[in-house]
Write a protein that holds these residues in place. Structure first.
Motif, PDB file in Angstrom:
ATOM      1  N   HIS A 208       0.751  -1.332   0.132  1.00 61.36           N
ATOM      2  CA  HIS A 208      -0.084  -0.084   0.036  1.00 61.36           C
ATOM      3  C   HIS A 208       0.797   1.259  -0.020  1.00 61.36           C
ATOM      4  N   ILE A 209       1.983   1.364  -0.424  1.00 57.34           N
ATOM      5  CA  ILE A 209       3.079   2.277  -0.480  1.00 57.34           C
ATOM      6  C   ILE A 209       2.366   3.481  -1.382  1.00 57.34           C
ATOM      7  N   ALA A 210       1.665   3.277  -2.386  1.00 54.20           N
ATOM      8  CA  ALA A 210       1.364   4.466  -3.354  1.00 54.20           C
ATOM      9  C   ALA A 210      -0.305   4.662  -3.126  1.00 54.20           C
ATOM     10  N   CYS A 211      -0.965   4.185  -2.028  1.00 50.71           N
ATOM     11  CA  CYS A 211      -2.306   4.493  -1.777  1.00 50.71           C
ATOM     12  C   CYS A 211      -2.193   5.792  -0.839  1.00 50.71           C
ATOM     13  N   ASP A 212      -3.314   6.415  -1.126  1.00 44.36           N
ATOM     14  CA  ASP A 212      -3.469   7.787  -0.677  1.00 44.36           C
ATOM     15  C   ASP A 212      -4.444   7.587   0.776  1.00 44.36           C
ATOM     16  N   HIS A 213      -4.990   6.363   0.955  1.00 44.62           N
ATOM     17  CA  HIS A 213      -5.819   6.191   2.086  1.00 44.62           C
ATOM     18  C   HIS A 213      -5.011   5.735   3.356  1.00 44.62           C
ATOM     19  N   GLN A 214      -5.812   5.837   4.640  1.00 44.49           N
ATOM     20  CA  GLN A 214      -5.068   5.496   5.606  1.00 44.49           C
ATOM     21  C   GLN A 214      -5.012   3.882   5.837  1.00 44.49           C
ATOM     22  N   HIS A 215      -3.621   3.579   6.335  1.00 40.61           N
ATOM     23  CA  HIS A 215      -3.740   1.880   6.184  1.00 40.61           C
ATOM     24  C   HIS A 215      -4.356   1.261   7.236  1.00 40.61           C
ATOM     25  N   GLU A 216      -4.778   0.107   7.175  1.00 36.72           N
ATOM     26  CA  GLU A 216      -5.282  -0.789   8.193  1.00 36.72           C
ATOM     27  C   GLU A 216      -4.045  -1.704   8.679  1.00 36.72           C
ATOM     28  N   THR A 217      -4.447  -2.521   9.703  1.00 34.89           N
ATOM     29  CA  THR A 217      -3.521  -3.547  10.210  1.00 34.89           C
ATOM     30  C   THR A 217      -3.372  -4.664   9.301  1.00 34.89           C
ATOM     31  N   PRO A 218      -1.912  -4.785   8.767  1.00 38.51           N
ATOM     32  CA  PRO A 218      -1.880  -5.610   7.800  1.00 38.51           C
ATOM     33  C   PRO A 218      -1.865  -7.079   8.320  1.00 38.51           C
ATOM     34  N   GLN A 219      -2.471  -7.849   7.269  1.00 42.03           N
ATOM     35  CA  GLN A 219      -2.576  -9.293   7.465  1.00 42.03           C
ATOM     36  C   GLN A 219      -2.112  -9.969   6.232  1.00 42.03           C
ATOM     37  N   PHE A 220      -1.178 -10.974   6.481  1.00 40.09           N
ATOM     38  CA  PHE A 220      -0.470 -11.796   5.239  1.00 40.09           C
ATOM     39  C   PHE A 220      -0.832 -12.992   5.070  1.00 40.09           C
ATOM     40  N   LEU A 221      -1.234 -13.273   4.049  1.00 41.62           N
ATOM     41  CA  LEU A 221      -1.802 -14.557   3.325  1.00 41.62           C
ATOM     42  C   LEU A 221      -0.739 -15.177   2.717  1.00 41.62           C
ATOM     43  N   ILE A 222       0.146 -16.236   3.656  1.00 41.08           N
ATOM     44  CA  ILE A 222       1.184 -16.902   2.952  1.00 41.08           C
ATOM     45  C   ILE A 222       0.887 -18.127   2.335  1.00 41.08           C
ATOM     46  N   CYS A 223       1.384 -18.394   1.246  1.00 34.72           N
ATOM     47  CA  CYS A 223       1.237 -19.431   0.628  1.00 34.72           C
ATOM     48  C   CYS A 223       2.399 -20.419   0.947  1.00 34.72           C
ATOM     49  N   ASP A 224       1.902 -21.755   1.435  1.00 36.00           N
ATOM     50  CA  ASP A 224       3.167 -22.700   1.843  1.00 36.00           C
ATOM     51  C   ASP A 224       3.680 -23.193   0.724  1.00 36.00           C
ATOM     52  N   ARG A 225       3.083 -23.249  -0.467  1.00 32.91           N
ATOM     53  CA  ARG A 225       3.609 -24.218  -1.675  1.00 32.91           C
ATOM     54  C   ARG A 225       4.485 -23.309  -2.392  1.00 32.91           C
ATOM     55  N   CYS A 226       4.067 -22.059  -2.684  1.00 30.43           N
ATOM     56  CA  CYS A 226       4.962 -21.078  -3.682  1.00 30.43           C
ATOM     57  C   CYS A 226       5.615 -19.956  -3.020  1.00 30.43           C
ATOM     58  N   HIS A 227       5.127 -19.790  -1.712  1.00 32.46           N
ATOM     59  CA  HIS A 227       5.857 -18.536  -0.784  1.00 32.46           C
ATOM     60  C   HIS A 227       5.234 -17.357  -1.253  1.00 32.46           C
ATOM     61  N   SER A 228       4.057 -17.295  -2.133  1.00 33.59           N
ATOM     62  CA  SER A 228       3.714 -15.791  -2.550  1.00 33.59           C
ATOM     63  C   SER A 228       2.843 -15.208  -1.219  1.00 33.59           C
ATOM     64  N   VAL A 229       2.963 -14.021  -1.193  1.00 32.75           N
ATOM     65  CA  VAL A 229       2.178 -13.517  -0.196  1.00 32.75           C
ATOM     66  C   VAL A 229       1.324 -12.431  -0.562  1.00 32.75           C
ATOM     67  N   LYS A 230       0.163 -12.472   0.055  1.00 29.97           N
ATOM     68  CA  LYS A 230      -1.014 -11.459  -0.484  1.00 29.97           C
ATOM     69  C   LYS A 230      -1.109 -10.520   0.894  1.00 29.97           C
ATOM     70  N   GLU A 231      -1.035  -9.302   0.797  1.00 29.89           N
ATOM     71  CA  GLU A 231      -1.186  -8.638   2.060  1.00 29.89           C
ATOM     72  C   GLU A 231      -2.633  -8.033   1.872  1.00 29.89           C
TER      73      GLU A 231
END
Length: 154
Positions: free
Chosen positions: A90-113
């Motif tokens: 959310h670096i380029a967002c202009d809104h106030q950030h919420e508490t981050p939650q990370f969804l971490i894939c145990d297979r490919c190790h991708s992360v969704k914030e």
């Protein structure tokens, strides 16, 4: 999804300037390494990629100091369960950030914030407080399998 690194770096520089700090060239380059990575990286992986991408060496202790700075300025997150680093989504967002939650894939190790709404975190904090437990920080990391891995796209 394509990432406009130039736009993100510009927003990062503006955020640092408004906080009275400077996004130096090395700090910017470490952030770029993280932005280019599809998965979170360790400090040692950042050192390796920094050398390949920029043809320049950077000591791991310098990377740790730079990461501390980038975390403090909310440009990077540390995934505590894996001791890996990822650029804030959310670096380029202009809104106030919420508490981050990370969804971490145990297979490919991708992360969704994703962000957790303030009222959800307040309710969670109340429940925690009722147990007498003191919460150190509110970052959430959940492990599972992403859609791409579930569908066999990898």
């Amino acid at each position: 999804m394509t990432v406009d690194i130039d736009h993100i770096i510009q927003k990062s520089q503006e955020a640092c300037a408004s906080a009275g700090v400077k996004l130096t060239t090395k700090r910017k380059n470490v952030l770029i390494v993280l932005l280019r990575s599809p998965i979170p990286l360790s400090a040692y992986e950042i050192v390796e990629r920094y050398k390949v991408q920029l043809n320049e060496t950077l000591p791991v202790m310098s990377v740790y100091r730079i990461l501390d700075f980038l975390i403090h300025e909310k440009l990077v997150h540390k995934l505590e369960t894996a001791s890996l680093y990822i650029a804030c989504a959310h670096i380029a967002c202009d809104h106030q950030h919420e508490t981050p939650q990370f969804l971490i894939c145990d297979r490919c190790h991708s992360v969704k914030e994703i962000g957790v709404k303030k009222h959800v975190m307040a309710e969670l904090a109340r429940g925690i407080q009722n147990t007498g437990f003191t919460l150190a920080h509110q970052q959430l990391e959940l492990h599972g399998i992403c859609n791409r891995c579930q569908n066999g796209s990898i």
